[in-house]
Design a protein around this motif. Structure first.
Motif, PDB file in Angstrom:
ATOM      1  N   VAL A 105      -2.341  14.594   3.105  1.00  0.00           N
ATOM      2  CA  VAL A 105      -1.008  14.008   3.073  1.00  0.00           C
ATOM      3  C   VAL A 105      -0.125  14.972   2.288  1.00  0.00           C
ATOM      4  CG1 VAL A 105       0.402  12.072   2.305  1.00  0.00           C
ATOM      5  CG2 VAL A 105      -1.912  11.657   3.162  1.00  0.00           C
ATOM      6  N   ALA A 106       0.933  15.472   2.926  1.00  0.00           N
ATOM      7  CA  ALA A 106       1.852  16.419   2.294  1.00  0.00           C
ATOM      8  C   ALA A 106       3.184  15.711   2.060  1.00  0.00           C
ATOM      9  CB  ALA A 106       2.047  17.652   3.170  1.00  0.00           C
ATOM     10  N   VAL A 107       3.549  15.522   0.796  1.00  0.00           N
ATOM     11  CA  VAL A 107       4.746  14.778   0.420  1.00  0.00           C
ATOM     12  C   VAL A 107       5.766  15.760  -0.143  1.00  0.00           C
ATOM     13  CG1 VAL A 107       5.624  12.882  -0.987  1.00  0.00           C
ATOM     14  CG2 VAL A 107       3.265  12.814  -0.163  1.00  0.00           C
ATOM     15  N   ALA A 108       6.961  15.802   0.468  1.00  0.00           N
ATOM     16  CA  ALA A 108       7.969  16.764   0.005  1.00  0.00           C
ATOM     17  C   ALA A 108       9.375  16.306   0.344  1.00  0.00           C
ATOM     18  CB  ALA A 108       7.714  18.134   0.634  1.00  0.00           C
ATOM     19  N   GLY A 109      10.281  16.614  -0.535  1.00  0.00           N
ATOM     20  CA  GLY A 109      11.698  16.373  -0.303  1.00  0.00           C
ATOM     21  C   GLY A 109      12.384  17.696   0.007  1.00  0.00           C
ATOM     22  N   MET A 110      13.649  17.802  -0.348  1.00  0.00           N
ATOM     23  CA  MET A 110      14.461  18.999  -0.100  1.00  0.00           C
ATOM     24  C   MET A 110      14.374  19.405   1.371  1.00  0.00           C
ATOM     25  SD  MET A 110      16.083  19.412  -2.845  1.00  0.00           S
ATOM     26  CE  MET A 110      16.869  20.963  -2.542  1.00  0.00           C
ATOM     27  N   GLY A 164       5.005   6.262   1.684  1.00  0.00           N
ATOM     28  CA  GLY A 164       3.698   6.618   1.144  1.00  0.00           C
ATOM     29  C   GLY A 164       2.604   5.674   1.618  1.00  0.00           C
ATOM     30  N   TYR A 165       2.943   4.391   1.738  1.00  0.00           N
ATOM     31  CA  TYR A 165       1.956   3.407   2.203  1.00  0.00           C
ATOM     32  C   TYR A 165       1.452   3.765   3.597  1.00  0.00           C
ATOM     33  CZ  TYR A 165      -0.178  -0.824   3.948  1.00  0.00           C
ATOM     34  OH  TYR A 165      -1.067  -1.705   4.497  1.00  0.00           O
ATOM     35  N   GLY A 166       2.365   4.032   4.522  1.00  0.00           N
ATOM     36  CA  GLY A 166       1.975   4.376   5.891  1.00  0.00           C
ATOM     37  C   GLY A 166       1.128   5.635   5.941  1.00  0.00           C
ATOM     38  N   ALA A 167       1.492   6.617   5.137  1.00  0.00           N
ATOM     39  CA  ALA A 167       0.727   7.872   5.100  1.00  0.00           C
ATOM     40  C   ALA A 167      -0.662   7.647   4.516  1.00  0.00           C
ATOM     41  CB  ALA A 167       1.477   8.918   4.277  1.00  0.00           C
TER      42      ALA A 167
END
Length: 190
Positions: A105-110, A164-167
């Motif tokens: 799971v890769a979590v990122a903004g910007m 995040g839950y779905g991921a």
């Protein structure tokens, strides 16, 4: 399916005070804002691995939601935080941990480029999660969402902004299938 709900701590504590018999047995997972009715179930020792990584430290609350959800549904989770593409050497130094995963799971903004970078390195499925954090023209996660949807890397799927839950749930399902596949191959002598 287990009872698992997104809530913010003040709401949970108010609920606990007003209707204590309904809140009995529930617990709040701080950092992710998740309320669950039971403790995470233990994952069979040595069976499977999901990695949750973030581009920056501002992405950690969404990453924790994913990690704790995957743990709740039986995954062993390896957390790798603050490995964004602005300092790609940080991600590359963790590649052995990435290669050991059944799902990432890769979590990122910007600009949301972490999902593409991870999918280009790893041979397992990647679930990309855009976050609403950032500044400038990130448009509350829309910029990262569009980047992730338009990724040219193979094996990447994208969930909605801050999901995040779905991921975490998807990572747990992928990991469970990988573990089952490994067990079948081991039993049949492959």
């Amino acid at each position: 399916m287990a009872d698992y709900q997104k809530a913010y701590a003040p709401h949970f504590y108010l609920f606990q005070q007003k209707i204590p018999y309904l809140a009995l047995g529930n617990q709040i997972q701080h950092g992710a804002g998740l309320v669950c009715q039971q403790k995470p179930c233990p994952f069979p020792q040595g069976a499977g691995n999901a990695v949750v990584c973030t581009g920056g430290t501002a992405d950690i609350p969404v990453a924790e939601e994913a990690a704790q959800t995957a743990e709740y549904f039986g995954c062993h989770v390896d957390r790798i935080y603050d490995v964004g593409v602005a300092g790609i050497h940080r991600l590359l130094s963790k590649r052995e941990r990435l290669f050991a995963a059944n799902c990432i799971v890769a979590v990122a903004g910007m600009e949301g480029a972490l999902g593409t970078a991870v999918a280009g390195l790893a041979s397992c499925p990647v679930v990309a999660v855009p976050t609403s954090v950032g500044y400038g023209a990130s448009f509350y996660g829309l910029s990262a969402l569009l980047t992730m949807i338009n990724s040219c890397a193979n094996g990447i799927s994208v969930v909605n902004i801050d999901n995040g839950y779905g991921a975490g749930y998807l990572a747990a399902q992928i990991n469970r299938l990988a573990v089952k596949g490994n067990e079948k191959n081991t039993l049949s002598g492959m």
